[in-house]
Design a protein around this motif. Structure first.
Motif, short mmCIF file in Angstrom:
data_model
loop_
_atom_site.label_atom_id
_atom_site.label_comp_id
_atom_site.label_asym_id
_atom_site.label_seq_id
_atom_site.Cartn_x
_atom_site.Cartn_y
_atom_site.Cartn_z
N TYR A 102 59.66 13.60 73.46
CA TYR A 102 60.36 13.24 72.23
C TYR A 102 59.35 13.05 71.11
O TYR A 102 58.15 12.88 71.34
CB TYR A 102 61.19 11.96 72.42
CG TYR A 102 60.35 10.72 72.65
CD1 TYR A 102 59.97 9.90 71.58
CD2 TYR A 102 59.93 10.35 73.92
CE1 TYR A 102 59.22 8.76 71.79
CE2 TYR A 102 59.18 9.22 74.14
CZ TYR A 102 58.82 8.43 73.07
OH TYR A 102 58.05 7.30 73.27
N GLN A 103 59.84 13.08 69.90
CA GLN A 103 59.02 12.75 68.74
C GLN A 103 59.79 11.72 67.92
O GLN A 103 60.99 11.84 67.72
CB GLN A 103 58.68 13.98 67.91
CG GLN A 103 59.86 14.82 67.46
CD GLN A 103 59.44 16.05 66.68
OE1 GLN A 103 58.33 16.12 66.14
NE2 GLN A 103 60.31 17.06 66.61
N THR A 139 64.30 14.54 68.92
CA THR A 139 63.80 13.91 67.69
C THR A 139 64.56 12.62 67.41
O THR A 139 65.79 12.60 67.41
CB THR A 139 63.96 14.87 66.49
OG1 THR A 139 63.18 16.04 66.72
CG2 THR A 139 63.47 14.20 65.22
N LYS A 176 64.19 20.46 70.73
CA LYS A 176 64.43 20.62 69.30
C LYS A 176 65.92 20.76 68.98
O LYS A 176 66.31 20.86 67.83
CB LYS A 176 63.67 21.84 68.78
CG LYS A 176 64.09 23.17 69.38
CD LYS A 176 63.20 24.29 68.85
CE LYS A 176 63.60 25.62 69.49
NZ LYS A 176 62.72 26.72 69.03
N GLY A 183 68.97 15.72 67.71
CA GLY A 183 68.47 14.74 66.77
C GLY A 183 69.22 13.44 66.95
O GLY A 183 70.46 13.42 66.98
N PHE A 221 57.16 15.32 61.62
CA PHE A 221 58.20 16.15 62.21
C PHE A 221 57.71 17.57 62.45
O PHE A 221 57.15 18.22 61.57
CB PHE A 221 59.44 16.18 61.31
CG PHE A 221 60.54 17.05 61.83
CD1 PHE A 221 61.17 16.73 63.03
CD2 PHE A 221 60.94 18.19 61.15
CE1 PHE A 221 62.19 17.53 63.53
CE2 PHE A 221 61.96 18.99 61.63
CZ PHE A 221 62.58 18.66 62.82
N ILE A 238 59.94 9.95 64.34
CA ILE A 238 59.46 10.21 63.00
C ILE A 238 59.50 8.93 62.18
O ILE A 238 60.55 8.30 62.03
CB ILE A 238 60.31 11.29 62.30
CG1 ILE A 238 60.50 12.50 63.22
CG2 ILE A 238 59.70 11.69 60.98
CD1 ILE A 238 59.21 13.13 63.73
#
Length: 290
Positions: free
Chosen positions: A27-28, A182, A1, A4, A174, A30
């Motif tokens: 990872y994410q 991210t 987190k 970014g 998110f 979005i």
């Protein structure tokens, strides 16, 4: 987190997602579409899912249609026969394929079923892929195969590997508490903050977008591009990396592009140049105060 990674255009996320996937880091992404949703990678996911559990008839029936000499009618026939016998499709192929199915189709199915059974005895997902890839030449895509193998080597079991793919198979909502890197567009980043921010693709034609370069008299569009870049910069809490490439081989900005004019407008005292890639790193808030 803490990290970014921001970009102007969704196609820019592809290489970043591939690199992070190979590392095995969570990872994410979005918005947009995860690379694991590519049709060819979805085929591989179905195949590995069948190796994981040979009773998954939905995946099996879809995969049969990918095999040589097997059409919709044959796939439907073997599926209905398995239902009639209260058995899985793979069990039927191993034991009693209907005799009215052509010999070539039977051979194709038997070879496929044997490959699945063989892989079920292997624990390592990397070894499973090394065995299966030559067996599926009609899915040939070297980039996808390299991504699969590089990612798989990070996991000791197929179950762990499949769980990782499942977590990243589509664009996420998110989650600020998630212990993940991210990836998101500059537009999606409005209102969010990260300790460390990377803005990638800081090149003319990407940032600002080449549409805005086509009409220099469109001041509203020019201002919106500049505002968007500023939004990205102010997402950082401690460190900001502004990254550009010397040459691109894909995307609308392929070729050699000059750096974004926005970079040259940042006072030099706030910049640390990181060679040999000429990455721009804005000094931390602590450095600015000292």
């Amino acid at each position: 987190k803490s990290f970014g990674i921001l970009y102007r255009l969704h196609w820019q996320s592809k290489l970043m997602e591939e690199a992070i996937s190979r590392s095995g880091m969570p990872y994410q992404i979005i918005g947009g579409r995860s690379l694991w949703q590519k049709p060819n990678l979805r085929r591989w996911k179905r195949l590995l899912s069948l190796v994981e559990d040979g009773k998954r008839d939905l995946e099996c029936s879809q995969l049969l249609l990918e095999l040589p000499h097997i059409g919709k009618q044959t796939a439907k026939q073997i599926k209905e026969y398995a239902l009639e016998k209260n058995s899985s499709i793979l069990q039927i192929i191993h034991k009693s394929i209907p005799t009215d199915i052509s010999l070539k189709a039977q051979e194709s199915m038997i070879s496929f079923a044997k490959s699945i059974s063989y892989c079920q005895q292997i624990k390592s997902p990397e070894e499973i892929l090394s065995y299966l890839i030559p067996k599926m030449p009609f899915w040939k895509d070297e980039d996808d195969e390299r991504l699969l193998q590089d990612t798989a080597k990070r996991f000791s079991s197929l179950k762990e590997f499949m769980q990782y793919i499942a977590l990243h198979k589509q664009g996420d909502q998110f989650d600020p508490k998630a212990e993940k890197i991210t990836l998101m567009s500059l537009h999606a980043a409005k209102g969010l903050e990260f300790p460390v921010v990377f803005i990638i693709g800081c090149e003319d034609s990407i940032m600002p977008h080449y549409f805005s370069n086509e009409d220099k008299n469109d001041l509203a569009r020019q201002q919106e591009e500049r505002r968007l870049f500023y939004v990205g910069m102010t997402r950082m809490q401690k460190l900001l990396y502004l990254v550009h490439s010397k040459k691109r081989t894909e995307g609308i900005a392929s070729g050699e592009n000059p750096i974004s004019p926005y970079l040259t407008e940042i006072p030099e005292k706030y910049i640390t140049h990181i060679s040999p890639y000429n990455t721009y790193k804005k000094k931390s808030l602590q450095q600015e105060k000292s």
